[in-house]
Design a protein around this motif. Sequence first.
Motif, PDB file in Angstrom:
ATOM      1  N   UNK A  71       0.835  -1.201   0.000  1.00  0.00           N
ATOM      2  CA  UNK A  71       0.000   0.000   0.000  1.00  0.00           C
ATOM      3  C   UNK A  71       0.875   1.260   0.000  1.00  0.00           C
ATOM      4  N   UNK A  72       1.901   1.240   0.825  1.00  0.00           N
ATOM      5  CA  UNK A  72       2.773   2.425   0.931  1.00  0.00           C
ATOM      6  C   UNK A  72       3.530   2.695  -0.361  1.00  0.00           C
ATOM      7  N   UNK A  73       3.828   1.637  -1.102  1.00  0.00           N
ATOM      8  CA  UNK A  73       4.687   1.793  -2.278  1.00  0.00           C
ATOM      9  C   UNK A  73       3.937   1.613  -3.592  1.00  0.00           C
ATOM     10  N   UNK A  74       2.619   1.662  -3.548  1.00  0.00           N
ATOM     11  CA  UNK A  74       1.787   1.552  -4.749  1.00  0.00           C
ATOM     12  C   UNK A  74       2.164   0.338  -5.596  1.00  0.00           C
ATOM     13  N   UNK A  75       2.382  -0.798  -4.912  1.00  0.00           N
ATOM     14  CA  UNK A  75       2.739  -2.029  -5.625  1.00  0.00           C
ATOM     15  C   UNK A  75       1.487  -2.589  -6.308  1.00  0.00           C
ATOM     16  N   UNK A  76       1.611  -2.897  -7.621  1.00  0.00           N
ATOM     17  CA  UNK A  76       0.499  -3.455  -8.383  1.00  0.00           C
ATOM     18  C   UNK A  76       0.564  -4.971  -8.462  1.00  0.00           C
ATOM     19  N   UNK A  77       1.792  -5.501  -8.379  1.00  0.00           N
ATOM     20  CA  UNK A  77       1.974  -6.915  -8.702  1.00  0.00           C
ATOM     21  C   UNK A  77       3.036  -7.495  -7.778  1.00  0.00           C
ATOM     22  N   UNK A  78       2.670  -8.567  -7.062  1.00  0.00           N
ATOM     23  CA  UNK A  78       3.601  -9.238  -6.152  1.00  0.00           C
ATOM     24  C   UNK A  78       3.960 -10.603  -6.731  1.00  0.00           C
ATOM     25  N   UNK A  79       5.253 -10.901  -6.767  1.00  0.00           N
ATOM     26  CA  UNK A  79       5.728 -12.212  -7.215  1.00  0.00           C
ATOM     27  C   UNK A  79       6.430 -12.855  -6.025  1.00  0.00           C
TER      28      UNK A  79
END
Length: 432
Positions: A71-79
């Motif tokens: 949320x803090x780093x505007x991550x769209x996709x986690x692998x």
Amino acid sequence: MTRGDKGQAGAAVNILILGGGGREHALAWAIKQNPKTDRLIVAPGNAGIAMLAEVADLDVLDSTAVVAFCAENAVDFVIVGPEAPLAAGVADATRAAGILTFGPSAQAARLEASKAFTKEICDACKAPTAAYARFTSAAPARAYIHAQGAPIVVKADGLAAGKGVIVALTEAEALAAIDDMFGGEFGAAGAEVVIEEFMAGEEASFFILTDGVTALPFGTAQDHKRVGDGDTGPNTGGMGAYSPAPVLSQAIQDQAMAEIVLPTIAEMARRGRPYQGVLYAGLMIQDGKARLVEYNARFGDPEAQVLMMRLGAQALDVLLACAEGRLDQAQVNWADDHALTVVMAAKGYPAAYAKGSEIKGLDRLPEDSRHMAFHAGTLEKDGRILANGGRVLNITARGDTLAEARNRAYAMMDLLDWPEGFCRSDIGWRAL
Ligand code: AMP
Ligand code: GLY
């Protein structure tokens, strides 16, 4: 735009890779080449990864912390790279938070985390595998070993960092393994034990991406598990690998898909545990037929290094398609090429080894689409690269032939100056 159509729309994607070994360096290296990649963060990463991506100090087993970081780093996709965060439910947590995620749920990752569960699935879908029995106490396990005789394979049910499998050539060895496991040597992982028929043959790794419905073959590889030349000495996490695996002919891949992989994926879906991510099938090939040795819920390490070397930027498109449930529209374009990786490990590995020695000569190594020194266990301190693990570097090369890839990798090795390290000199021997 919604998060569900990132890959399709071709918009820039902020990506978080969990892990910090050679596998994650290779994933980051391939993904970085894709123009869709915007921010690329790897947690915890290592010194090599830090040269091409942001690294973050994040506890990858802490689902709450991972979700907050996204949320803090505007991550769209986690692998998710390694098995431990999968087993801890990190992919469940990020998906529940609405973040596109590559990697199975904890329930689906049982295919790696419990050998007994995998056997149960094989029974249910009639996938060919070794005959077996399960035990929760020593006396019946010992009786079973006496009845079956050696060679025989004794496995702790749970995750044991690659150490929970004993291929016993004598009954005495198998009985000693039973004593160790029920004596608590493997902790909770050894509370249940699976005893299996010994399978002879040649072993190879088959990687399949699945979104729970569609399955896409994603390459083959072979690794070298023993520490010493000629496949001698104790088992390791892998001392080198090459791709493709010649033993996995198209006919055997087709048989493995039809008899093992597709039935497994269907059975997982039927049980309400759809499997999404990469399914790594360890296969034993004998007389032109594959049987399942084990599943892993992640890419192999160092197998991912050779797969990513061959795939390059397209890896991201396919991983996104997998996470978005549109693998039916995805394809992989394989060149007619070969890749090989040689692991440089700290002397003493897989037993005790020292950390902190300096690795010199890395700046002399070529880095391009044919040569990469992936870092597995390194740390940067005052501009110097220090060894920080058992497996430390993965010297990886690509070529038109396997021999060319091998020669390139070993030529890179000659440029390294690290007296505290060692490697096998015969990676690829079986295929060369
Ligand atoms: P695993 O931790 O399940 O990958 O097992 C480690 C290694 O043990 C495998 O890669 C195989 O080389 C070997 N192994 C496991 N199960 C068997 C079996 N039933 N027969 C022969 N070898 C096996
Ligand atoms: N190289 C074997 C594994 O990743 O399990």
